[in-house]
Design a protein around this motif. Structure first.
Motif, PDB file in Angstrom:
ATOM      1  N   UNK A 153       0.840  -1.202   0.000  1.00  0.00           N
ATOM      2  CA  UNK A 153       0.000   0.000   0.000  1.00  0.00           C
ATOM      3  C   UNK A 153       0.877   1.254   0.000  1.00  0.00           C
ATOM      4  N   UNK A 154       1.922   1.232   0.834  1.00  0.00           N
ATOM      5  CA  UNK A 154       2.826   2.387   0.908  1.00  0.00           C
ATOM      6  C   UNK A 154       3.420   2.687  -0.467  1.00  0.00           C
ATOM      7  N   UNK A 155       3.815   1.629  -1.178  1.00  0.00           N
ATOM      8  CA  UNK A 155       4.417   1.840  -2.503  1.00  0.00           C
ATOM      9  C   UNK A 155       3.390   2.420  -3.491  1.00  0.00           C
ATOM     10  N   UNK A 156       2.117   2.176  -3.245  1.00  0.00           N
ATOM     11  CA  UNK A 156       1.076   2.734  -4.107  1.00  0.00           C
ATOM     12  C   UNK A 156       0.793   4.203  -3.823  1.00  0.00           C
ATOM     13  N   UNK A 157       0.989   4.627  -2.574  1.00  0.00           N
ATOM     14  CA  UNK A 157       0.529   5.978  -2.220  1.00  0.00           C
ATOM     15  C   UNK A 157       1.647   6.964  -1.876  1.00  0.00           C
ATOM     16  N   UNK A 158       2.894   6.455  -1.743  1.00  0.00           N
ATOM     17  CA  UNK A 158       3.965   7.378  -1.348  1.00  0.00           C
ATOM     18  C   UNK A 158       4.460   8.225  -2.516  1.00  0.00           C
ATOM     19  N   UNK A 159       4.815   9.455  -2.187  1.00  0.00           N
ATOM     20  CA  UNK A 159       5.517  10.304  -3.155  1.00  0.00           C
ATOM     21  C   UNK A 159       6.966   9.831  -3.223  1.00  0.00           C
ATOM     22  N   UNK A 160       7.647  10.069  -4.332  1.00  0.00           N
ATOM     23  CA  UNK A 160       9.075   9.753  -4.366  1.00  0.00           C
ATOM     24  C   UNK A 160       9.779  10.458  -3.194  1.00  0.00           C
ATOM     25  N   UNK A 161      10.686   9.733  -2.544  1.00  0.00           N
ATOM     26  CA  UNK A 161      11.379  10.292  -1.380  1.00  0.00           C
ATOM     27  C   UNK A 161      10.663   9.982  -0.071  1.00  0.00           C
ATOM     28  N   UNK A 162       9.473   9.360  -0.160  1.00  0.00           N
ATOM     29  CA  UNK A 162       8.651   9.117   1.022  1.00  0.00           C
ATOM     30  C   UNK A 162       9.212   8.058   1.960  1.00  0.00           C
ATOM     31  N   UNK A 163       8.567   7.971   3.133  1.00  0.00           N
ATOM     32  CA  UNK A 163       9.039   7.092   4.222  1.00  0.00           C
ATOM     33  C   UNK A 163       7.952   6.110   4.643  1.00  0.00           C
ATOM     34  N   UNK A 164       8.372   4.874   4.935  1.00  0.00           N
ATOM     35  CA  UNK A 164       7.471   3.829   5.432  1.00  0.00           C
ATOM     36  C   UNK A 164       8.042   3.307   6.745  1.00  0.00           C
ATOM     37  N   UNK A 165       7.219   3.317   7.779  1.00  0.00           N
ATOM     38  CA  UNK A 165       7.629   2.790   9.090  1.00  0.00           C
ATOM     39  C   UNK A 165       6.607   1.744   9.497  1.00  0.00           C
ATOM     40  N   UNK A 166       7.059   0.540   9.850  1.00  0.00           N
ATOM     41  CA  UNK A 166       6.089  -0.500  10.218  1.00  0.00           C
ATOM     42  C   UNK A 166       6.626  -1.392  11.320  1.00  0.00           C
ATOM     43  N   UNK A 167       5.680  -1.799  12.185  1.00  0.00           N
ATOM     44  CA  UNK A 167       6.029  -2.740  13.245  1.00  0.00           C
ATOM     45  C   UNK A 167       6.232  -4.135  12.642  1.00  0.00           C
ATOM     46  N   UNK A 168       7.345  -4.755  13.008  1.00  0.00           N
ATOM     47  CA  UNK A 168       7.596  -6.143  12.599  1.00  0.00           C
ATOM     48  C   UNK A 168       8.036  -6.895  13.862  1.00  0.00           C
ATOM     49  N   UNK A 169       8.198  -8.175  13.769  1.00  0.00           N
ATOM     50  CA  UNK A 169       8.684  -8.930  14.921  1.00  0.00           C
ATOM     51  C   UNK A 169       9.887  -9.731  14.479  1.00  0.00           C
ATOM     52  N   UNK A 170      10.899  -9.777  15.365  1.00  0.00           N
ATOM     53  CA  UNK A 170      12.147 -10.443  15.021  1.00  0.00           C
ATOM     54  C   UNK A 170      11.892 -11.944  14.915  1.00  0.00           C
ATOM     55  N   UNK A 171      11.855 -12.442  13.672  1.00  0.00           N
ATOM     56  CA  UNK A 171      11.576 -13.869  13.513  1.00  0.00           C
ATOM     57  C   UNK A 171      12.340 -14.439  12.323  1.00  0.00           C
ATOM     58  N   UNK A 172      12.899 -13.537  11.542  1.00  0.00           N
ATOM     59  CA  UNK A 172      13.569 -13.978  10.317  1.00  0.00           C
ATOM     60  C   UNK A 172      12.575 -14.152   9.182  1.00  0.00           C
ATOM     61  N   UNK A 173      11.269 -14.100   9.541  1.00  0.00           N
ATOM     62  CA  UNK A 173      10.239 -14.332   8.530  1.00  0.00           C
ATOM     63  C   UNK A 173      10.052 -13.122   7.619  1.00  0.00           C
ATOM     64  N   UNK A 174      10.703 -11.992   7.970  1.00  0.00           N
ATOM     65  CA  UNK A 174      10.489 -10.791   7.159  1.00  0.00           C
ATOM     66  C   UNK A 174      11.604 -10.564   6.131  1.00  0.00           C
ATOM     67  N   UNK A 175      12.381 -11.605   5.848  1.00  0.00           N
ATOM     68  CA  UNK A 175      13.503 -11.453   4.915  1.00  0.00           C
ATOM     69  C   UNK A 175      13.025 -11.026   3.520  1.00  0.00           C
ATOM     70  N   UNK A 176      11.932 -11.613   3.050  1.00  0.00           N
ATOM     71  CA  UNK A 176      11.412 -11.263   1.719  1.00  0.00           C
ATOM     72  C   UNK A 176      10.959  -9.808   1.700  1.00  0.00           C
ATOM     73  N   UNK A 177      10.293  -9.419   2.790  1.00  0.00           N
ATOM     74  CA  UNK A 177       9.821  -8.027   2.892  1.00  0.00           C
ATOM     75  C   UNK A 177      10.995  -7.064   2.794  1.00  0.00           C
ATOM     76  N   UNK A 178      12.068  -7.348   3.544  1.00  0.00           N
ATOM     77  CA  UNK A 178      13.230  -6.456   3.549  1.00  0.00           C
ATOM     78  C   UNK A 178      13.853  -6.387   2.155  1.00  0.00           C
ATOM     79  N   UNK A 179      13.928  -7.538   1.476  1.00  0.00           N
ATOM     80  CA  UNK A 179      14.481  -7.556   0.109  1.00  0.00           C
ATOM     81  C   UNK A 179      13.650  -6.660  -0.813  1.00  0.00           C
ATOM     82  N   UNK A 180      12.322  -6.773  -0.687  1.00  0.00           N
ATOM     83  CA  UNK A 180      11.453  -5.942  -1.537  1.00  0.00           C
ATOM     84  C   UNK A 180      11.602  -4.463  -1.204  1.00  0.00           C
ATOM     85  N   UNK A 181      11.662  -4.175   0.103  1.00  0.00           N
ATOM     86  CA  UNK A 181      11.796  -2.768   0.503  1.00  0.00           C
ATOM     87  C   UNK A 181      13.110  -2.184   0.004  1.00  0.00           C
TER      88      UNK A 181
END
Ligand SMILES: C[S@@+](CC[C@H](N)C(=O)[O-])C[C@H]1O[C@@H](n2cnc3c(N)ncnc32)[C@H](O)[C@@H]1O
Length: 238
Positions: free
Chosen positions: A165-193
């Motif tokens: 959603x953030x990638x759909x609505x952010x202006x270039x230069x914009x910021x995304x902050x999101x709560x995650x939990x340390x599990x290693x399960x967010x590796x794909x998310x980090x790669x995409x970000x």
């Protein structure tokens, strides 16, 4: 309620006699938490507000006049901080917030009670936003089932949806902050970000409980990839 030898308030057997154990622990934690007391003094609705304050004090993405989306906003601590820093009360900036739960009004914050995962949520949010935004915040936490794998998938799924959603609505230069939990399960998310933002890091504010695996992913400098929604109209800051 009594005080222990360190002067901290304790829930006594008598005062908490009818509370379930989990409620007792929660109450004791609340009573002994300096951020809870500080939030009361500062007129903030949640101790969570200090997490955003800490992150923004270090990275400075909440600026006067900008537009912010706050996903999972109730009871409203982050929205209060964002509204103050962008100047939403006097119409300089704008804050749009949603939550599954009701949220009492905050001056300058446009709120809707809405499930972010509902099929109509993105369209509803887009109509509230009225254009592209500078910052997308997500402090959403998916309800847990007790089944570890299922919970991890739900948690990561929610953040991935917020990131898309953030990638759909952010202006270039914009910021995304999101709560995650340390599990290693967010590796794909980090790669995409990392593909979509210039800098991506994990941050753990001091006000985030040490015994919690909670942390925040902070992605700054949105590269402005093509959107799937039509959110190109200029931002309305009435
Ligand atoms: C930790 S609280 C947010 C606290 C808030 N940042 C503050 O400072 O007051 C997480 C919130 O996420 C909301 N939430 C969880 N899943 C959601 C969803 N699918 N759509 C909207 N809100 C959601 C919950 O209802 C809850 O109020």
């Amino acid at each position: 309620m009594a005080k222990d030898t360190t002067g901290r308030l304790r829930v006594t057997v008598k005062s908490a006699g009818r509370l379930k154990l989990s409620s007792k622990l929660w109450l004791e934690r609340q009573l002994n938490d300096p951020y809870v007391a500080q939030a009361k003094r500062d007129g903030l609705r949640s101790r969570a507000a200090y997490k955003l304050i800490e992150i923004d004090d270090k990275y400075h993405f909440l600026k006067p006049g900008i537009a912010v989306v706050d996903l999972g906003a109730a009871p409203g601590g982050w929205s209060q901080v964002a509204a103050k820093r962008v100047g939403a009360a006097d119409g300089r900036g704008k804050v749009v917030a949603i939550d599954l739960l009701e949220m009492p009004e905050i001056v300058g914050v446009d709120f809707a009670q809405l499930d972010f995962l509902h099929a109509e949520a993105p369209a509803k949010l887009l109509s509230m936003i009225g254009g592209k935004v500078d910052v997308v915040l997500s402090d959403m936490a998916a309800n847990t089932t007790g089944h570890r794998k299922t919970d991890q998938l739900r948690i990561v799924g929610l953040v991935e949806d917020a990131a898309a959603f953030a990638c759909d609505v952010l202006k270039p230069g914009g910021t995304f902050v999101a709560k995650v939990f340390q599990s290693g399960a967010d590796a794909t998310l980090v790669t995409q970000l990392k593909r979509d933002f210039v800098t991506v890091k994990h941050v753990k504010p001091a006000s985030s409980r040490k015994d919690s695996s909670e942390r925040y992913v902070l992605a700054m400098g949105f590269r402005g990839v093509p959107t799937t929604h039509d959110a190109d109209a200029p931002m309305a800051t009435s």
